[in-house]
Scaffold this active site. Structure first.
Site, PDB file in Angstrom:
ATOM      1  CE  LYS A   1      -1.800   2.973   2.946  1.00 46.38           C
ATOM      2  NZ  LYS A   1      -1.908   4.153   2.067  1.00 46.38           N
TER       3      LYS A   1
ATOM      4  CB  CYS B   1      13.402   8.742   8.197  1.00 44.19           C
ATOM      5  SG  CYS B   1      14.232   7.688   7.013  1.00 44.19           S
TER       6      CYS B   1
ATOM      7  CD  GLU C   1      10.713  12.644  11.491  1.00 43.29           C
ATOM      8  OE1 GLU C   1       9.612  12.206  11.862  1.00 43.29           O
ATOM      9  OE2 GLU C   1      11.515  11.971  10.833  1.00 43.29           O
TER      10      GLU C   1
HETATM   11  P1  NAP Z   1       2.575   8.215   7.902  1.00 37.71           P
HETATM   12  O1  NAP Z   1       1.549   9.250   8.038  1.00 37.71           O
HETATM   13  O2  NAP Z   1       2.871   7.338   9.054  1.00 37.71           O
HETATM   14  O3  NAP Z   1       2.137   7.346   6.655  1.00 37.71           O
HETATM   15  C1  NAP Z   1       2.892   6.239   6.214  1.00 37.71           C
HETATM   16  C2  NAP Z   1       1.972   5.244   5.556  1.00 37.71           C
HETATM   17  O4  NAP Z   1       1.087   4.715   6.554  1.00 37.71           O
HETATM   18  C3  NAP Z   1       1.096   5.822   4.454  1.00 37.71           C
HETATM   19  O5  NAP Z   1       0.953   4.858   3.434  1.00 37.71           O
HETATM   20  C4  NAP Z   1      -0.229   6.048   5.176  1.00 37.71           C
HETATM   21  O6  NAP Z   1      -1.354   6.033   4.309  1.00 37.71           O
HETATM   22  C5  NAP Z   1      -0.245   4.850   6.115  1.00 37.71           C
HETATM   23  N1  NAP Z   1      -1.126   5.030   7.271  1.00 37.71           N
HETATM   24  C6  NAP Z   1      -1.515   6.185   7.855  1.00 37.71           C
HETATM   25  N2  NAP Z   1      -2.349   5.924   8.892  1.00 37.71           N
HETATM   26  C7  NAP Z   1      -2.476   4.578   8.968  1.00 37.71           C
HETATM   27  C8  NAP Z   1      -3.211   3.690   9.810  1.00 37.71           C
HETATM   28  N3  NAP Z   1      -3.963   4.153  10.802  1.00 37.71           N
HETATM   29  N4  NAP Z   1      -3.107   2.352   9.604  1.00 37.71           N
HETATM   30  C9  NAP Z   1      -2.329   1.866   8.619  1.00 37.71           C
HETATM   31  N5  NAP Z   1      -1.641   2.663   7.761  1.00 37.71           N
HETATM   32  C10 NAP Z   1      -1.696   3.995   7.943  1.00 37.71           C
HETATM   33  O7  NAP Z   1       3.988   8.806   7.485  1.00 37.71           O
HETATM   34  P2  NAP Z   1       4.313   9.743   6.266  1.00 37.71           P
HETATM   35  O8  NAP Z   1       3.843  11.102   6.655  1.00 37.71           O
HETATM   36  O9  NAP Z   1       3.827   9.156   4.996  1.00 37.71           O
HETATM   37  O10 NAP Z   1       5.914   9.672   6.212  1.00 37.71           O
HETATM   38  C11 NAP Z   1       6.720  10.474   7.006  1.00 37.71           C
HETATM   39  C12 NAP Z   1       7.271   9.708   8.186  1.00 37.71           C
HETATM   40  O11 NAP Z   1       7.933   8.527   7.753  1.00 37.71           O
HETATM   41  C13 NAP Z   1       8.311  10.486   8.947  1.00 37.71           C
HETATM   42  O12 NAP Z   1       8.065  10.382  10.327  1.00 37.71           O
HETATM   43  C14 NAP Z   1       9.621   9.796   8.598  1.00 37.71           C
HETATM   44  O13 NAP Z   1      10.629   9.935   9.537  1.00 37.71           O
HETATM   45  C15 NAP Z   1       9.205   8.398   8.381  1.00 37.71           C
HETATM   46  N6  NAP Z   1      10.158   7.699   7.524  1.00 37.71           N
HETATM   47  C16 NAP Z   1      10.985   6.772   8.091  1.00 37.71           C
HETATM   48  C17 NAP Z   1      11.913   6.085   7.322  1.00 37.71           C
HETATM   49  C18 NAP Z   1      12.831   5.046   7.932  1.00 37.71           C
HETATM   50  O14 NAP Z   1      13.436   4.286   7.201  1.00 37.71           O
HETATM   51  N7  NAP Z   1      12.938   4.955   9.238  1.00 37.71           N
HETATM   52  C19 NAP Z   1      11.991   6.339   5.954  1.00 37.71           C
HETATM   53  C20 NAP Z   1      11.136   7.288   5.406  1.00 37.71           C
HETATM   54  C21 NAP Z   1      10.206   7.946   6.212  1.00 37.71           C
HETATM   55  P3  NAP Z   1      -2.028   7.375   3.725  1.00 37.71           P
HETATM   56  O15 NAP Z   1      -1.025   8.452   3.820  1.00 37.71           O
HETATM   57  O16 NAP Z   1      -2.356   6.993   2.326  1.00 37.71           O
HETATM   58  O17 NAP Z   1      -3.259   7.643   4.531  1.00 37.71           O
END
Ligand code: NAP
Ligand code: MG
Length: 495
Positions: free
Chosen positions: A190, A301, A397
């Site tokens: 997804k 990240c 962050e």
């Molecule tokens: P996010 O809001 O957590 O979303 C990530 C994914 O999870 C999206 O596909 C989102 O879908 C989905 N999602 C959201 N709510 C969910 C739920 N309740 N149940 C299941 N899935 C759900 O994060 P983001 O804003 O996309 O990405 C930024 C974050 O990712 C930052 O905190 C960053 O540090 C972290 N990150 C970490 C790494 C690493 O390797 N550690 C790498 C890259 C990014 P939808 O958006 O389609 O609703």
């Protein structure tokens, strides 16, 4: 690959044929959920309207993925055959490099330069690396007694779900897909609703490479509907996630409330870059520190958003950092001259601008940047000095182009400041003393320590976080292949 002109990439963007439906059982099939738009963050224009899945359709996709797993069309293939197909996928990605790079740029706002020289070739390389490992990872016979033969073997988990963020959409998808598929699992992936387009193109190429129908499925829709259906599914054996810490921790809860599916989490980061007083090449340190924080507009990240510098070299280093930051170009991400493109969506840009205002209110000194420019989601890279550990920007962050600088006097203090965070993904360290490099690398609490550079390592090294940056997970390297397997002991009586 040689970079082309802005006009060339703009023309490519106009002529794209985009997939806009979920990919299930080897076909693009319209979903019955609420349609949604992919918006170009640089222009605000709708790139495509996509169909989303309902929770029922996610359940149907699981049945398809499971049937494919059980009948062995992929899980039962000779390792050498799986390897050949994934290698071919790597080749096809490279053949479609420009198209994939342009798709990624118009969907996410990432600079075309980065996509052409980094994200797309590294995506191809990710598939090749895990493909090559397939027939080289070996099982074991343990030193049992003479009356028994004990085998320790690894088996695929079964059906694994992968939930992907928007900041490196294609690469994060590959980091999950490649090891999951290499180990023989079926996958339901997804993407983020903000960046669904490149993964659909990869699905098309995966079919062309020979991944059998039903083994790789891409479901579309929001986290609250589609992500939730995957997280709470009673039979999916594993879920791997890259995204925010809050959603990641929630996946753990929902695994516990359902079938104790294996959960692998890569989450947020607030990463330090420490510059010791013995660092002689301050120009290089400044160059790396600027890249470490502003690469991918800071939507990263492992972004080094805290620069922790010894007081004796502070003035000289800060001068270089500001000079190099002011030399960065922010603008149209289809222009290969641009270093920073657009932030992914308006609400995220607003949140970054709010953090910039808050940092000033809390007493940090803005040295350059931090302005909203142009019509798209553009913010010039911001450097703040005089940051203290009680400020919001030290702890949270921001996920945007914002650097905070602070000073230290002793090594002990530098380590304490660097480790004073709930995260632990990556840390950079600059020193010309080998012993200091080793000693401090051991003391810094993070999954990756880069010395005299900024880096996440390469495809051969595991990438993942300590503390609330990760949970039981490493992307990349042979360790990633192994985590999508179960260990089985077979104990045979020889009597
Ligand atoms: P996010 O809001 O957590 O979303 C990530 C994914 O999870 C999206 O596909 C989102 O879908 C989905 N999602 C959201 N709510 C969910 C739920 N309740 N149940 C299941 N899935 C759900 O994060 P983001 O804003 O996309 O990405 C930024 C974050 O990712 C930052 O905190 C960053 O540090 C972290 N990150 C970490 C790494 C690493 O390797 N550690 C790498 C890259 C990014 P939808 O958006 O389609 O609703
Ligand atoms: Mg988009």
């Amino acid at each position: 690959m040689e970079l082309k002109s802005r006009e060339y990439y703009a023309k490519t963007a106009e002529n794209l044929k985009l997939h806009t439906d979920p990919f299930i059982n080897g076909e693009f099939v319209k979903g019955g959920g609420k349609a949604f738009d992919s918006v170009n963050p640089a222009t605000g224009q709708v790139v495509a309207t996509l169909s989303a899945n309902t929770a029922e359709e996610v359940y149907a996709a699981e049945k398809i993925a499971r049937a494919a797993f059980e009948d062995g069309r992929w899980s039962g293939k000779d390792p050498a055959e799986r390897k050949k197909i994934l290698m071919k996928l790597g080749d096809l990605i490279e053949e479609n490099l420009e198209e994939l790079a342009v798709i990624e740029t118009i969907d996410s706002g990432k600079p075309i330069f980065d996509n052409v020289t980094g994200d797309v070739p590294e995506t191809a390389e990710t598939f090749r690396f895990h493909a090559e490992a397939i027939d080289k990872i070996q099982d074991a016979i343990t030193a049992g007694d003479a009356a028994h033969l004990s085998l320790v073997v690894r088996e695929p988990l079964g059906v694994v779900a992968a939930i992907i963020p928007w900041n490196f959409p294609m690469q994060m998808a590959a980091w999950k897909m490649a090891p999951i598929l290499a180990a023989g699992n079926s996958i339901i992936i997804k993407p983020s609703s903000l960046t669904p387009l490149s993964i659909l193109k990869i699905a098309e190429l995966a079919k062309e490479a020979g991944i059998p129908d039903g083994v790789l499925n891409v479901v579309l829709g929001s986290g609250s509907v589609v992500g939730n259906a995957l997280a709470e599914h009673p039979e999916i054996e594993g879920i791997t996630f890259t995204g925010s810490t809050v959603v990641g921790k929630d996946l753990l809860v929902r695994s516990g409330q359902t079938n104790a599916k294996r959960v692998f989490l890569e989450m947020g980061g607030k990463n330090p870059c420490v510059v010791m007083p013995d660092c002689k090449d301050l120009d290089r340190a400044a160059e790396e520190a600027v890249n470490a924080v502003f690469w991918n507009m800071g939507e990263n990240c492992s972004s080094n958003s805290k620069l922790i510098v010894h007081k004796d070299i502070h003035d000289e280093l800060v001068k270089l950092v500001v000079e190099k930051t002011e030399a960065l170009k922010t603008g149209d991400p289809l222009d290969p001259e641009m270093n920073l493109g657009a932030l992914v969506e308006v609400p995220h840009m607003e949140s970054v601008l709010k953090h910039i205002r808050l940092a000033q209110e809390e007493g940090a000194r803005l040295l350059c940047g931090g302005e909203k420019i142009g019509d798209g989601n553009f913010i010039t890279p911001a450097v703040f000095d005089g940051v203290t550990s009680d400020m919001t920007m030290f702890r949270e962050e921001i996920f945007g182009p914002v650097l905070g600088i602070m000073t230290f006097e002793t090594e002990e203090e530098a380590v304490r400041i660097a480790n004073d965070t709930e995260y632990g993904l990556q840390a950079s360290l600059f020193t010309d003393d080998l012993t200091t490099a080793h000693r401090m690398s051991r003391k810094l609490k993070a999954g990756t320590i880069s010395v005299n550079c900024y880096s996440e390592g390469d495809i051969g090294t595991p990438f993942g976080g300590f503390k609330q940056s990760g949970f039981m997970s490493r992307d990349n390297s042979v360790w990633a292949n192994q985590q999508f397997t179960e260990l089985k002991t077979i104990w045979i009586n020889l009597g």
